[in-house]
Write a protein that holds these residues in place. Structure first.
Motif, PDB file in Angstrom:
ATOM      1  N   HIS A  31       6.740  16.164 -44.312  1.00  0.00           N
ATOM      2  CA  HIS A  31       5.986  16.549 -43.116  1.00  0.00           C
ATOM      3  C   HIS A  31       6.522  17.869 -42.552  1.00  0.00           C
ATOM      4  O   HIS A  31       7.716  18.132 -42.603  1.00  0.00           O
ATOM      5  N   TYR A  32       5.608  18.638 -41.957  1.00  0.00           N
ATOM      6  CA  TYR A  32       5.984  19.842 -41.226  1.00  0.00           C
ATOM      7  C   TYR A  32       6.145  19.559 -39.736  1.00  0.00           C
ATOM      8  O   TYR A  32       6.883  20.257 -39.043  1.00  0.00           O
ATOM      9  N   ARG A  33       5.435  18.539 -39.240  1.00  0.00           N
ATOM     10  CA  ARG A  33       5.383  18.319 -37.795  1.00  0.00           C
ATOM     11  C   ARG A  33       4.785  16.953 -37.494  1.00  0.00           C
ATOM     12  O   ARG A  33       4.180  16.318 -38.363  1.00  0.00           O
ATOM     13  N   ARG A  34       4.969  16.521 -36.251  1.00  0.00           N
ATOM     14  CA  ARG A  34       4.225  15.425 -35.664  1.00  0.00           C
ATOM     15  C   ARG A  34       3.483  15.991 -34.451  1.00  0.00           C
ATOM     16  O   ARG A  34       3.849  17.056 -33.949  1.00  0.00           O
ATOM     17  N   TYR A  35       2.446  15.317 -33.965  1.00  0.00           N
ATOM     18  CA  TYR A  35       1.538  15.900 -32.981  1.00  0.00           C
ATOM     19  C   TYR A  35       1.464  15.067 -31.712  1.00  0.00           C
ATOM     20  O   TYR A  35       1.514  13.836 -31.739  1.00  0.00           O
ATOM     21  N   ARG A  36       1.257  15.757 -30.601  1.00  0.00           N
ATOM     22  CA  ARG A  36       0.737  15.116 -29.399  1.00  0.00           C
ATOM     23  C   ARG A  36      -0.795  15.200 -29.448  1.00  0.00           C
ATOM     24  O   ARG A  36      -1.349  16.085 -30.100  1.00  0.00           O
ATOM     25  N   ARG A  37      -1.442  14.270 -28.760  1.00  0.00           N
ATOM     26  CA  ARG A  37      -2.913  14.254 -28.801  1.00  0.00           C
ATOM     27  C   ARG A  37      -3.523  15.577 -28.348  1.00  0.00           C
ATOM     28  O   ARG A  37      -4.439  16.088 -29.024  1.00  0.00           O
ATOM     29  N   PRO A  38      -3.080  16.221 -27.243  1.00  0.00           N
ATOM     30  CA  PRO A  38      -3.673  17.512 -26.862  1.00  0.00           C
ATOM     31  C   PRO A  38      -3.510  18.593 -27.941  1.00  0.00           C
ATOM     32  O   PRO A  38      -4.389  19.439 -28.101  1.00  0.00           O
ATOM     33  N   GLU A  39      -2.404  18.551 -28.674  1.00  0.00           N
ATOM     34  CA  GLU A  39      -2.189  19.538 -29.742  1.00  0.00           C
ATOM     35  C   GLU A  39      -3.207  19.352 -30.860  1.00  0.00           C
ATOM     36  O   GLU A  39      -3.769  20.333 -31.377  1.00  0.00           O
ATOM     37  N   LEU A  40      -3.437  18.099 -31.234  1.00  0.00           N
ATOM     38  CA  LEU A  40      -4.421  17.848 -32.292  1.00  0.00           C
ATOM     39  C   LEU A  40      -5.828  18.193 -31.817  1.00  0.00           C
ATOM     40  O   LEU A  40      -6.619  18.776 -32.577  1.00  0.00           O
ATOM     41  N   LEU A  41      -6.153  17.865 -30.586  1.00  0.00           N
ATOM     42  CA  LEU A  41      -7.486  18.191 -30.063  1.00  0.00           C
ATOM     43  C   LEU A  41      -7.715  19.697 -30.024  1.00  0.00           C
ATOM     44  O   LEU A  41      -8.817  20.181 -30.320  1.00  0.00           O
ATOM     45  N   LYS A  42      -6.687  20.455 -29.671  1.00  0.00           N
ATOM     46  CA  LYS A  42      -6.809  21.909 -29.668  1.00  0.00           C
ATOM     47  C   LYS A  42      -7.045  22.429 -31.074  1.00  0.00           C
ATOM     48  O   LYS A  42      -7.882  23.323 -31.300  1.00  0.00           O
ATOM     49  N   LEU A  43      -6.345  21.874 -32.048  1.00  0.00           N
ATOM     50  CA  LEU A  43      -6.524  22.261 -33.450  1.00  0.00           C
ATOM     51  C   LEU A  43      -7.936  21.957 -33.922  1.00  0.00           C
ATOM     52  O   LEU A  43      -8.591  22.783 -34.573  1.00  0.00           O
ATOM     53  N   ILE A  44      -8.429  20.783 -33.588  1.00  0.00           N
ATOM     54  CA  ILE A  44      -9.765  20.361 -34.005  1.00  0.00           C
ATOM     55  C   ILE A  44     -10.835  21.229 -33.356  1.00  0.00           C
ATOM     56  O   ILE A  44     -11.821  21.624 -34.003  1.00  0.00           O
TER      57      ILE A  44
END
Length: 236
Positions: free
Chosen positions: A145-158
């Motif tokens: 793995h490179y990272r784990r995510y918080r929900r706001p981080e994933l939503l911003k990516l999406i």
């Protein structure tokens, strides 16, 4: 199921995989109930695609993973396992799975965007990633793995990839405290955390995660972030 974890547990019995597959199946039934074509990106063993094929009317299922060996490539149980994916494969898919994939990719934004731009309008993406860098451990290092995510981080990516979010939540919420304790205090393993538990432990964890799947979404964290998103309608 990650290829590095093949043979460690039976995903059809293990609490983690049965609970996550239930979340995936429920999401597809809700947001694309008449799905015919599924593309599982970074599919590993193909467990989630197999469960979806059984639970839906899908007749075309492709499992794509660049790490498949020559022996793993081919047609099995009416599912196509392949090391490459074409633009046509992406365009035909009505549901694209990325279950625990983005954390393996150095440039997760570019990776996701490339699939979105080739997908047809209204294609459903089902995405899950591990949550919270505070849960980082040797399990993540073992799996690359490179990272784990918080929900706001994933939503911003999406959002930056051009998808419209239909549903987002944490899953495995009820076991978060236990996982944190295990990762931060108890774990000394240099391999995957997923082991075959006792029958009683497996049943208890499966029950907890089943309850977690049906509880309303709330702001507390979980071990994974789970998002359903759609490609906007294409003009013309």
């Amino acid at each position: 199921m990650d290829l590095k974890e093949l043979g460690t547990v039976d995903p059809k019995q293990h609490w983690y995989y049965t609970s996550k597959s239930a979340a995936v199946v429920n999401a597809v039934r809700k947001f694309c109930p008449s799905v015919n074509a599924i593309l599982d990106v970074g599919a590993g063993s193909g467990f989630f695609a197999e469960q979806l094929k059984v639970a839906t009317s899908a007749t075309s299922v492709i499992c794509f993973d660049p790490h498949y060996s020559d022996m793993q490539v081919g047609q099995r149980n009416s599912i196509c396992f392949q090391r490459d994916v074409s633009v046509n494969d992406i365009q035909r898919a009505e549901v694209i799975l990325m279950i625990d994939v983005l954390e393996h990719v150095a440039n997760d934004s570019e990776f996701l965007t490339n699939f979105v731009k080739d997908a047809a309008g209204e294609t459903v993406f089902v995405i899950s990633v591990p949550a919270f860098m505070g849960l980082w451990g040797t399990h993540d290092e073992f799996l690359g793995h490179y990272r784990r995510y918080r929900r706001p981080e994933l939503l911003k990516l999406i959002d930056s990839a051009g998808l419209e979010v239909e549903q987002s939540r944490y899953i495995f919420r009820v076991i978060l405290p236990a996982v944190w304790i295990y990762r931060r205090i108890m774990n000394r393993s240099t391999s995957s955390d997923l082991k075959t538990p006792s029958r009683a432990t497996n049943a208890i964890l499966r029950m907890f995660c089943t309850i977690d799947n049906v509880l309303p979404s709330f702001g507390l964290g979980g071990v994974s972030v789970f998002v359903v998103a759609k490609v906007p309608k294409r003009s013309g």
